[in-house]
Design an enzyme around this catalytic site. Structure first.
Site, PDB file in Angstrom:
ATOM      1  N   ASP A  51       0.890  -1.148   0.000  1.00 49.96           N
ATOM      2  CA  ASP A  51       0.000   0.000   0.000  1.00 49.96           C
ATOM      3  C   ASP A  51       0.947   1.221   0.000  1.00 49.96           C
ATOM      4  O   ASP A  51       2.145   1.072   0.276  1.00 49.96           O
ATOM      5  CB  ASP A  51      -0.837  -0.054   1.285  1.00 49.96           C
ATOM      6  CG  ASP A  51      -1.694   1.163   1.496  1.00 49.96           C
ATOM      7  OD1 ASP A  51      -2.462   1.494   0.591  1.00 49.96           O
ATOM      8  OD2 ASP A  51      -1.583   1.793   2.563  1.00 49.96           O
ATOM      9  N   ASP A  88      -0.013   5.132   0.905  1.00 51.89           N
ATOM     10  CA  ASP A  88      -0.257   6.098   1.980  1.00 51.89           C
ATOM     11  C   ASP A  88      -0.258   5.391   3.333  1.00 51.89           C
ATOM     12  O   ASP A  88      -1.067   4.496   3.566  1.00 51.89           O
ATOM     13  CB  ASP A  88      -1.634   6.764   1.784  1.00 51.89           C
ATOM     14  CG  ASP A  88      -1.685   7.632   0.542  1.00 51.89           C
ATOM     15  OD1 ASP A  88      -0.628   7.880  -0.049  1.00 51.89           O
ATOM     16  OD2 ASP A  88      -2.790   8.069   0.183  1.00 51.89           O
TER      17      ASP A  88
HETATM   18  P1  B16 Z   1      -7.041   9.787  -3.986  1.00 52.42           P
HETATM   19  P2  B16 Z   1      -3.690   4.066   0.083  1.00 52.42           P
HETATM   20  C1  B16 Z   1      -5.634   5.933  -0.052  1.00 52.42           C
HETATM   21  O1  B16 Z   1      -4.324   5.502  -0.337  1.00 52.42           O
HETATM   22  C2  B16 Z   1      -5.629   6.853   1.161  1.00 52.42           C
HETATM   23  O2  B16 Z   1      -5.230   6.135   2.333  1.00 52.42           O
HETATM   24  C3  B16 Z   1      -7.001   7.426   1.388  1.00 52.42           C
HETATM   25  O3  B16 Z   1      -7.014   8.318   2.490  1.00 52.42           O
HETATM   26  C4  B16 Z   1      -7.456   8.161   0.106  1.00 52.42           C
HETATM   27  O4  B16 Z   1      -8.763   8.668   0.261  1.00 52.42           O
HETATM   28  C5  B16 Z   1      -7.401   7.175  -1.072  1.00 52.42           C
HETATM   29  O5  B16 Z   1      -6.083   6.658  -1.195  1.00 52.42           O
HETATM   30  C6  B16 Z   1      -7.825   7.817  -2.372  1.00 52.42           C
HETATM   31  O6  B16 Z   1      -6.874   8.784  -2.735  1.00 52.42           O
HETATM   32  O7  B16 Z   1      -8.074  10.787  -3.620  1.00 52.42           O
HETATM   33  O8  B16 Z   1      -5.652  10.387  -4.148  1.00 52.42           O
HETATM   34  O9  B16 Z   1      -7.432   8.950  -5.186  1.00 52.42           O
HETATM   35  O10 B16 Z   1      -3.609   4.064   1.579  1.00 52.42           O
HETATM   36  O11 B16 Z   1      -4.634   2.997  -0.470  1.00 52.42           O
HETATM   37  O12 B16 Z   1      -2.337   4.070  -0.580  1.00 52.42           O
HETATM   38 MG    MG Z   2      -2.781   3.200   3.315  1.00 59.36          MG
END
Ligand code: B16
Ligand code: MG
Length: 228
Positions: free
Chosen positions: A23, A25
């Site tokens: 993953d 974030d």
């Molecule tokens: P975006 P991950 C996720 O990333 C985030 O943890 C989450 O907070 C966010 O809403 C989601 O990506 C969508 O992100 O708006 O940039 O498409 O933890 O799956 O790497």
């Molecule tokens: Mg994450």
């Protein structure tokens, strides 16, 4: 090796492992702060209440699911929803412009390098549609055999689709993949995909994982794969 006993029970599962799926974030970098600042700005403009505690609930879930949580049941037209998501994403993209290699979490690049050297396939499976941009800014694109993100499949985490898509692209069976995740939604997705899970963070958040560790720096390939 001193750490081996901790992993003994897991060894039948770990012996099958051929690929690591990360993953982004919360695992390799901490973009949660930028997501927070962007949602906060939007919430203030729209007169909605939003704080850091609320932000924790957005970990690992999609942009649309995040907005729905912030709206707390308030119904808006699809056009307005789209406008709000686009506005938040514009703010987020502004913030991530400042990301550099320095924003990698401690031990992240060393781990990628070591796993690669040991012959494991590496993939990224982030729910974020901005993941390719962030990975590029972090300077780690070349480590990954597959880069999957929020735009790669229809159904976001906790559905297993993104992880299954990633395993298919890697041409590795799900039971031979380890998923490294920081969010409950991501762990649910990985488990539904039939993958081995490493949860990064406190047990209250990632206790459902097969192995719980405080950070990626604590993933020690020599202890996990001593039998391979
Ligand atoms: P975006 P991950 C996720 O990333 C985030 O943890 C989450 O907070 C966010 O809403 C989601 O990506 C969508 O992100 O708006 O940039 O498409 O933890 O799956 O790497
Ligand atoms: Mg994450």
């Amino acid at each position: 090796m001193e750490n081996n006993s901790k992993y003994m029970d897991l060894s039948p599962k770990l012996r099958k492992i051929k690929a690591f799926i990360f993953d982004l974030d919360g695992v390799l970098t901490d973009t949660a702060e930028y997501h927070y600042l962007a949602w906060k700005r939007l919430a203030e403009e729209e007169g909605l209440s939003f704080n850091r505690q609320d932000n924790e609930k957005l970990r690992g879930i999609s942009r649309r699911a995040s907005l729905e949580l912030i709206l707390q049941g308030k119904r808006l037209s699809e056009e307005k929803m789209q406008e709000l998501m686009d506005r938040k994403n514009g703010y987020y993209r502004e913030y991530i412009k400042s990301i550099t290699k320095k924003d990698l979490l401690p031990g992240a690049e060393e781990l990628l390098r070591e796993l690669k050297a040991r012959g494991y396939k590496l993939a990224m499976a982030s729910g974020s549609k901005n993941a390719p941009k962030v990975v590029e800014r972090l300077g780690i694109t070349a480590y990954f055999d597959v880069l999957a993100h929020g735009g790669s499949v229809e159904k976001s985490k906790p559905a297993p689709d993104l992880f299954l898509h990633t395993a298919e692209k890697l041409a590795i069976k799900p039971c031979s993949c380890v998923v490294v995740e920081d969010a409950g939604a991501g762990l649910d997705a990985a488990k539904a995909a039939g993958m081995f899970t490493i949860g990064i963070g406190p047990p209250e958040r990632v206790g459902a994982a097969d192995l719980v560790l405080p950070s990626v720096a604590e993933i020690k390939p020599e202890a996990l794969f001593w039998h391979n």
